[in-house]
Scaffold this motif. Structure first.
Motif, short mmCIF file in Angstrom:
data_model
loop_
_atom_site.label_atom_id
_atom_site.label_comp_id
_atom_site.label_asym_id
_atom_site.label_seq_id
_atom_site.Cartn_x
_atom_site.Cartn_y
_atom_site.Cartn_z
N LEU A 203 0.82 -1.21 0.00
CA LEU A 203 0.00 0.00 0.00
C LEU A 203 0.86 1.26 0.00
O LEU A 203 0.56 2.23 -0.71
CB LEU A 203 -0.93 -0.01 1.22
CG LEU A 203 -1.82 1.21 1.42
CD1 LEU A 203 -2.85 1.31 0.28
CD2 LEU A 203 -2.53 1.13 2.78
N THR A 204 1.93 1.26 0.79
CA THR A 204 2.72 2.47 0.97
C THR A 204 3.97 2.52 0.10
O THR A 204 4.53 3.60 -0.10
CB THR A 204 3.16 2.59 2.44
OG1 THR A 204 4.01 1.48 2.76
CG2 THR A 204 1.95 2.57 3.37
N GLY A 205 4.42 1.37 -0.38
CA GLY A 205 5.67 1.32 -1.11
C GLY A 205 6.89 1.39 -0.22
O GLY A 205 8.01 1.49 -0.72
N ILE A 206 6.70 1.34 1.10
CA ILE A 206 7.81 1.40 2.05
C ILE A 206 8.20 -0.01 2.45
O ILE A 206 7.35 -0.80 2.90
CB ILE A 206 7.42 2.23 3.30
CG1 ILE A 206 7.07 3.66 2.89
CG2 ILE A 206 8.55 2.23 4.31
CD1 ILE A 206 6.59 4.52 4.03
N SER A 207 9.45 -0.34 2.32
CA SER A 207 9.94 -1.69 2.56
C SER A 207 9.63 -2.17 3.97
O SER A 207 9.97 -1.51 4.95
CB SER A 207 11.44 -1.74 2.31
OG SER A 207 11.95 -3.03 2.55
N GLY A 208 8.99 -3.34 4.07
CA GLY A 208 8.78 -4.00 5.35
C GLY A 208 7.75 -3.40 6.26
O GLY A 208 7.57 -3.87 7.40
N MET A 209 7.03 -2.36 5.84
CA MET A 209 6.06 -1.73 6.74
C MET A 209 4.92 -2.70 7.07
O MET A 209 4.33 -3.31 6.18
CB MET A 209 5.49 -0.46 6.13
CG MET A 209 4.45 0.23 7.03
SD MET A 209 3.79 1.77 6.34
CE MET A 209 5.16 2.88 6.66
N ASP A 210 4.63 -2.84 8.35
CA ASP A 210 3.48 -3.64 8.77
C ASP A 210 3.00 -3.20 10.14
O ASP A 210 3.67 -2.42 10.83
CB ASP A 210 3.80 -5.14 8.76
CG ASP A 210 4.89 -5.54 9.75
OD1 ASP A 210 4.95 -4.97 10.85
OD2 ASP A 210 5.69 -6.44 9.43
N PRO A 252 7.68 0.72 10.85
CA PRO A 252 7.63 1.73 9.79
C PRO A 252 8.58 1.45 8.65
O PRO A 252 8.37 1.93 7.53
CB PRO A 252 8.00 3.03 10.52
CG PRO A 252 8.81 2.58 11.68
CD PRO A 252 8.26 1.25 12.10
N TYR A 253 9.66 0.66 8.92
CA TYR A 253 10.64 0.41 7.87
C TYR A 253 11.48 -0.80 8.23
O TYR A 253 11.95 -0.93 9.37
CB TYR A 253 11.55 1.63 7.68
CG TYR A 253 12.52 1.51 6.54
CD1 TYR A 253 12.10 1.65 5.21
CD2 TYR A 253 13.88 1.26 6.77
CE1 TYR A 253 13.00 1.55 4.16
CE2 TYR A 253 14.78 1.16 5.73
CZ TYR A 253 14.34 1.30 4.42
OH TYR A 253 15.22 1.20 3.39
N ASN A 254 11.69 -1.69 7.26
CA ASN A 254 12.57 -2.83 7.45
C ASN A 254 13.01 -3.34 6.08
O ASN A 254 12.23 -3.96 5.36
CB ASN A 254 11.87 -3.95 8.22
CG ASN A 254 12.77 -5.17 8.41
OD1 ASN A 254 13.97 -5.11 8.15
ND2 ASN A 254 12.18 -6.28 8.84
N ASN A 255 14.24 -3.03 5.73
CA ASN A 255 14.77 -3.50 4.44
C ASN A 255 15.77 -4.62 4.61
O ASN A 255 16.52 -4.94 3.68
CB ASN A 255 15.39 -2.33 3.67
CG ASN A 255 16.68 -1.83 4.31
OD1 ASN A 255 17.00 -2.17 5.45
ND2 ASN A 255 17.43 -1.00 3.58
N GLY A 256 15.79 -5.24 5.80
CA GLY A 256 16.74 -6.30 6.08
C GLY A 256 17.99 -5.80 6.76
O GLY A 256 18.53 -6.47 7.64
N GLN A 257 18.44 -4.62 6.39
CA GLN A 257 19.62 -4.02 7.05
C GLN A 257 19.18 -3.10 8.17
O GLN A 257 19.72 -3.16 9.28
CB GLN A 257 20.46 -3.23 6.04
CG GLN A 257 21.71 -2.63 6.69
CD GLN A 257 22.59 -1.88 5.70
OE1 GLN A 257 22.16 -1.57 4.58
NE2 GLN A 257 23.82 -1.59 6.09
N TYR A 258 18.21 -2.25 7.90
CA TYR A 258 17.69 -1.34 8.92
C TYR A 258 16.27 -1.78 9.30
O TYR A 258 15.38 -1.84 8.46
CB TYR A 258 17.67 0.10 8.40
CG TYR A 258 19.03 0.61 8.03
CD1 TYR A 258 19.91 1.10 9.00
CD2 TYR A 258 19.46 0.60 6.70
CE1 TYR A 258 21.17 1.57 8.65
CE2 TYR A 258 20.71 1.07 6.35
CZ TYR A 258 21.56 1.54 7.33
OH TYR A 258 22.81 2.00 6.99
N ASP A 259 16.09 -2.09 10.58
CA ASP A 259 14.81 -2.59 11.08
C ASP A 259 14.36 -1.71 12.24
O ASP A 259 15.03 -1.64 13.28
CB ASP A 259 14.96 -4.05 11.54
CG ASP A 259 13.62 -4.72 11.80
OD1 ASP A 259 12.57 -4.05 11.70
OD2 ASP A 259 13.63 -5.93 12.10
#
Length: 467
Positions: A203-210, A252-259
């Protein structure tokens, strides 16, 4: 044709027919379902098990406020956890975890075995040393869905005794464990409840948002025992209310490196021991509510391919604030409010740490520090630290650990040192007077110096098998 050949033949039939019926997807789906049903009849569906067994040796020592010491130089214990699970369909999972956790040999010789204290309280029943019985630590069903409320968002829901110990950040000290549901800075106890999680990245296009909504019950108000003289078995006497908790975990953000994760919870009708005018315990009384807000972050690898050491370095930090909301009640013995106060009291804690590669392949060294203020209160009673939760400390806590794999990640050795320096008492108490903060000087002035720990340390050696 034997059973195995029957399954193989049916599977080959599906594979062979797929291109022939390329335009008949429904027929192919039916054939696959027939294979699934056949496997079920032949016993192809069964629980899958895993084992986690460890042996630990702890040397613990407390320095009390009056200068005396209490210690146990060689406390040996073993813990066995048997996990089980099965996924009969792509969107349905069952999971269970049985646990046994005890000291070597018989215990309780020099204490009253009829009064185990709070060691068997439901929130911590599998984290404290007990007898050699297996208990249920986790058991829940998990449903995996899509098209949440008509959208294309993936979602999941679970119900049961959920995984609520060794959560985000608290898992780092355990070597190679993955984090469980809650943020370990504010919740680390066993709990019965439910969850509803929605993935928001599409929905947001932000990696890992849930986002995950969690709710649970820590105490049921049912008080009348089975086969009571009135016949009103399990009815609510009105002596106490349910203890319920509701919370939201937001990534709010989780790309695998920054969680990055945030958590808020609200828990009501919290308890502590009441006393009459003679100082005799009168049982638990409910004193008020508690709310908490936590923000945690972990960095898995520093920079972008600078060198192997930084690529494998993990950094983490967290801040948390708690607030008591006493209901103004007072016991017959004069214990009142929450944490010794009738006012809304706010406490805070911060926590930083790092794990880095060490000398050999797969080994890791970790350092952690956390600090808690005068009225800091966490729900971390189940933390795996024999001297009491370091995260709950009203003061400073330091920890260092070294994890060495022996056979892959299935067998490893850990050496760990934990030191806590308390500024105030009551760090591991409940929500009334047992959690009231006193300085060491105040404890001595009241003649309680021998009952309040000023510092505590634990040296642990552990060998663990996990498969």
């Amino acid at each position: 044709m034997n059973n195995k050949l029957t399954v193989i033949a049916a599977s080959l039939l599906v594979a062979f027919c797929a291109p022939v019926f390329a335009d008949q997807a429904e027929d192919i789906a039916q054939l696959k379902e027939q294979v699934r049903e056949l496997q079920t009849k032949l016993g192809g569906t069964n629980l899958k098990f895993n084992a986690d067994y460890r042996v630990t040796s702890d040397s613990i020592e407390y320095k009390m406020a009056d200068g005396t010491t209490a210690k146990n130089s060689a406390l040996l214990s073993n813990r066995l956890e048997i996990g089980m699970g099965y996924q009969p369909f792509d969107n349905l999972i069952f999971h269970g975890l049985l646990s046994y956790n005890k000291a070597f040999g018989e215990t309780g010789i020099n204490s009253d075995p009829r009064n185990p204290g709070m060691g068997n309280f439901d929130w911590v029943t599998n984290e404290n040393l007990d007898d050699n019985s297996l208990k249920v630590k986790e058991v829940y069903m998990l449903y995996l869905g899509d098209n949440f409320l008509g959208s294309d968002l993936d979602w999941s829901g679970s119900l049961g005794r959920r995984p609520s110990t060794d959560g985000f950040l608290a898992n780092n000290r355990n070597g190679y464990d993955q984090p469980k549901s809650p943020l370990g800075h504010s919740i680390n106890v066993e709990f019965d409840g439910l969850s509803l999680a929605v993935k928001l990245d599409k929905l947001t296009g932000i990696s890992g948002m849930d986002a995950k909504l969690c709710a649970g019950r820590g105490l049921s108000a049912t008080a009348t025992p089975r086969f009571s003289s009135t016949g009103a078995d399990y009815s609510d006497t009105g002596a106490m209310d349910n203890i319920d908790m509701i919370g939201l975990i937001f990534t709010p953000y989780n790309n695998g490196q920054y969680d990055i994760k945030a958590q808020y919870y609200y828990s009501n009708n919290l308890i502590d021991m009441g006393y009459d005018n003679t100082g005799t315990p009168t049982g638990f009384e409910q004193l008020g509510d508690l709310q908490n807000l936590t923000l945690s972050m972990q960095v898995n690898g520093v920079g972008e391919f600078i060198n192997d050491f930084l690529d494998d370095t993990v950094l983490f930090a967290s801040v948390s604030a708690s607030q008591t909301l006493p209901d103004g009640g007072m016991t017959a013995g004069g214990n009142y409010g929450m944490l010794g106060s009738q006012d809304n009291e706010t406490g805070y804690s911060y926590w930083v740490g790092a794990t880095v590669p060490a000398f050999f392949e797969g080994d890791r060294f970790g350092l952690e520090f956390n600090h808690g203020s005068k009225y800091w209160r966490s729900f971390t009673y189940g933390e795996d630290t024999l001297i009491g939760s370091k995260i709950a400390a009203r003061g400073d806590a330091y920890e260092a650990y070294y994890n060495i794999p022996i056979i892959g990640e299935s067998l490893y050795f850990q050496l760990r040192y934990t030191y806590i320096n308390y500024d105030y008492s009551g760090s591991n108490g409940f929500f009334g007077n047992s959690g009231a903060p006193m300085t060491m000087a105040e404890a001595n002035a009241m003649g309680m110096g021998g009952m309040v720990a000023e510092s505590a340390q634990d040296i642990r050696a552990m060998i663990r098998y996990n498969y």
